[in-house]
Design an enzyme around this catalytic site. Structure first.
Site, short mmCIF file in Angstrom:
data_model
loop_
_atom_site.label_atom_id
_atom_site.label_comp_id
_atom_site.label_asym_id
_atom_site.label_seq_id
_atom_site.Cartn_x
_atom_site.Cartn_y
_atom_site.Cartn_z
N SER A 12 0.82 -1.22 0.00
CA SER A 12 0.00 0.00 0.00
C SER A 12 0.85 1.27 0.00
CB SER A 12 -0.95 0.01 1.21
OG SER A 12 -0.20 -0.08 2.39
N GLY A 27 5.20 3.02 0.47
CA GLY A 27 6.66 2.85 0.59
C GLY A 27 7.32 1.91 -0.39
N SER A 39 14.68 -7.33 4.98
CA SER A 39 15.24 -7.18 6.31
C SER A 39 15.64 -5.71 6.48
CB SER A 39 16.42 -8.14 6.46
OG SER A 39 17.07 -7.98 7.68
N TYR A 77 12.61 -3.71 17.28
CA TYR A 77 12.58 -3.75 15.80
C TYR A 77 13.83 -4.48 15.31
CZ TYR A 77 12.94 -2.18 10.95
OH TYR A 77 13.06 -2.15 9.58
N SER A 134 13.60 -8.14 15.82
CA SER A 134 12.73 -8.84 14.85
C SER A 134 13.48 -9.04 13.53
CB SER A 134 11.42 -8.07 14.63
OG SER A 134 11.60 -6.92 13.82
N LYS A 135 14.31 -8.06 13.15
CA LYS A 135 15.05 -8.19 11.89
C LYS A 135 16.26 -9.12 12.05
CE LYS A 135 12.52 -5.39 9.25
NZ LYS A 135 11.69 -5.89 8.14
N1 LIG Z 1 12.19 2.74 4.90
C1 LIG Z 1 13.31 2.34 5.52
O1 LIG Z 1 14.16 3.15 5.91
C2 LIG Z 1 13.53 0.87 5.73
C3 LIG Z 1 14.84 0.46 6.05
C4 LIG Z 1 15.09 -0.88 6.26
C5 LIG Z 1 14.07 -1.80 6.15
N2 LIG Z 1 12.82 -1.39 5.85
C6 LIG Z 1 11.77 -2.42 5.75
O2 LIG Z 1 11.11 -2.32 4.52
C7 LIG Z 1 9.79 -2.81 4.62
C8 LIG Z 1 8.83 -1.78 4.03
O3 LIG Z 1 8.92 -0.61 4.80
P1 LIG Z 1 8.61 0.84 4.21
O4 LIG Z 1 9.76 1.69 4.43
O5 LIG Z 1 8.06 0.72 2.85
O6 LIG Z 1 7.49 1.32 5.25
P2 LIG Z 1 5.93 1.61 5.07
O7 LIG Z 1 5.70 2.59 4.00
O8 LIG Z 1 5.45 1.90 6.44
O9 LIG Z 1 5.34 0.22 4.55
C9 LIG Z 1 5.04 -0.86 5.39
C10 LIG Z 1 3.95 -1.65 4.73
O10 LIG Z 1 3.69 -2.83 5.51
C11 LIG Z 1 2.29 -2.96 5.60
N3 LIG Z 1 1.88 -3.77 6.74
C12 LIG Z 1 2.06 -3.55 8.06
N4 LIG Z 1 1.52 -4.54 8.77
C13 LIG Z 1 0.96 -5.40 7.88
C14 LIG Z 1 0.24 -6.60 7.99
N5 LIG Z 1 -0.05 -7.14 9.19
N6 LIG Z 1 -0.17 -7.23 6.86
C15 LIG Z 1 0.10 -6.71 5.65
N7 LIG Z 1 0.76 -5.55 5.47
C16 LIG Z 1 1.18 -4.90 6.58
C17 LIG Z 1 1.75 -1.54 5.68
O11 LIG Z 1 0.39 -1.56 5.34
P3 LIG Z 1 -0.73 -0.55 5.93
O12 LIG Z 1 -0.80 0.55 4.91
O13 LIG Z 1 -1.96 -1.40 5.95
O14 LIG Z 1 -0.28 -0.12 7.27
C18 LIG Z 1 2.62 -0.87 4.63
O15 LIG Z 1 2.12 -1.07 3.33
C19 LIG Z 1 9.54 -3.09 6.11
O16 LIG Z 1 9.71 -4.49 6.35
C20 LIG Z 1 10.67 -2.30 6.78
O17 LIG Z 1 11.02 -2.84 8.03
C21 LIG Z 1 12.51 -0.07 5.63
#
Ligand SMILES: NC(=O)c1ccc[n+]([C@@H]2O[C@H](COP(=O)([O-])OP(=O)(O)OC[C@H]3O[C@@H](n4cnc5c(N)ncnc54)[C@H](OP(=O)(O)O)[C@@H]3O)[C@@H](O)[C@H]2O)c1
Length: 290
Positions: free
Chosen positions: A10, A12, A136, A150, A153-154
């Site tokens: 949805s 990011g 991750s 957090y 978990s990772k």
């Molecule tokens: N951005 C960074 O700096 C970064 C760095 C390292 C790793 N990551 C990892 O990258 C991944 C994506 O993160 P992002 O940065 O894109 O953040 P984000 O925009 O907050 O995206 C997270 C997504 O996960 C979804 N989600 C949460 N709980 C869920 C569930 N129970 N079932 C299905 N979907 C669920 C959210 O959906 P809703 O819209 O429904 O809440 C949202 O679409 C994550 O695993 C994060 O830990 C991100």
């Protein structure tokens, strides 16, 4: 056309991966908790270049996982790749975190990944091919303050991915851990996941946490890596003949992990952790700082 299931599409990184892979010819099944949010993804001009569908899937709801997988298998004849991207954050010093919130985070970041993986494997095994990607983080390689659970978990996800890599490679199914550093997404705004007690001035950690958040924000603002960079690496892991177990994204993340690998003894802990701790504890009003 190879089909790909993406969780958490949805916003990011998941959203960008869905568009990036659809543009490059994959049959993308972008899944999200609330599929009524699908409009903005489906209306994006980039989605029409490829084949992109939205399905509901909550990684903490086994029935919704099974339904989505059954739909993809029925429509596409199988699943080539799964990108376990959905995840939530939780920010605050450990004592300020609620046990229920920690469990909720592990349900999404770790057990949800396991459930999705369990659901796709029976379809990948007979095909003798497939790709399982786990999103991750650099936080799965190096801990940090204010994000202890957090990171745990990772770290757990890293252990799962590394072990699964060995179990599945002989079957033709490759597992890759994608490890982004800081990337500007909704993770740093609406989905920041700050624990309420962490921002309560009565918390003994309040000044340190607020200072560490300011430091984190500086890193977010300075970050040059983009969601498209992550999507390009994901594409590489899906298309390389022999994908790597680990892909790291971001200059600072790569530097920190390289330092940890190459510095002898406990020098990394003294230099790197020492710097992170000093930056957080120099906050005015911190215990010992005045
Ligand atoms: N951005 C960074 O700096 C970064 C760095 C390292 C790793 N990551 C990892 O990258 C991944 C994506 O993160 P992002 O940065 O894109 O953040 P984000 O925009 O907050 O995206 C997270 C997504 O996960 C979804 N989600 C949460 N709980 C869920 C569930 N129970 N079932 C299905 N979907 C669920 C959210 O959906 P809703 O819209 O429904 O809440 C949202 O679409 C994550 O695993 C994060 O830990 C991100």
């Amino acid at each position: 056309m190879d089909s790909i299931l993406i969780t958490g599409a949805s916003t990011g990184l998941g959203r960008e991966m869905a568009l990036f892979l659809a543009e490059r010819g994959f049959a993308v099944y972008a899944t999200m908790r609330d599929a009524s949010d699908a409009g903005s993804l489906l209306n994006d001009p980039r989605s029409s270049k490829g084949k992109l569908k939205v399905l509901p899937l909550d990684v903490t709801d086994t029935i919704s996982i099974q339904r989505a997988v059954e739909t993809i298998v029925a429509e596409a004849g199988g699943i080539y790749g799964v990108i376990n991207n959905a995840g939530i954050g939780l920010r605050g010093y450990f004592e300020d975190l609620d046990s229920q919130d920690i469990r909720k985070m592990f349900d999404a970041n770790l057990f949800g990944v396991m459930e999705v993986t369990r659901a796709v494997l029976p379809h990948m095994r007979p095909a003798k091919r497939g790709r399982i990607l786990l999103i991750s983080s650099v936080g799965g390689r190096i801990g940090s303050l204010g994000v202890s659970t957090y990171c745990s978990s990772k770290f757990a996800l890293e252990g799962f991915g590394e072990s699964l890599f060995m179990e599945l490679a002989p079957l033709g199914i490759r597992v890759s851990l994608i490890e982004p550093g800081i990337i500007k997404t909704e993770r740093w705004t609406i989905n920041r996941g700050v624990a309420p007690r962490a921002t309560d001035p009565r918390s003994p950690y309040y000044a340190w946490f607020m200072q560490s958040e300011r430091e984190a924000e500086k890193l977010v603002q300075a970050s040059t890596a983009t969601p498209a960079d992550v999507a390009a690496v994901v594409h590489q892991a899906l298309t390389a003949e022999t994908p790597k177990l680990r892909y790291m994204i971001g200059r600072k993340a790569k530097l920190a992990v390289a330092l940890r690998r190459w510095l002898p003894g406990d020098l990394f802990e003294r230099i790197y952790f020492g710097t992170v701790m000093r930056r957080a504890t120099r906050a005015p009003g911190s215990p010992g700082v005045g």
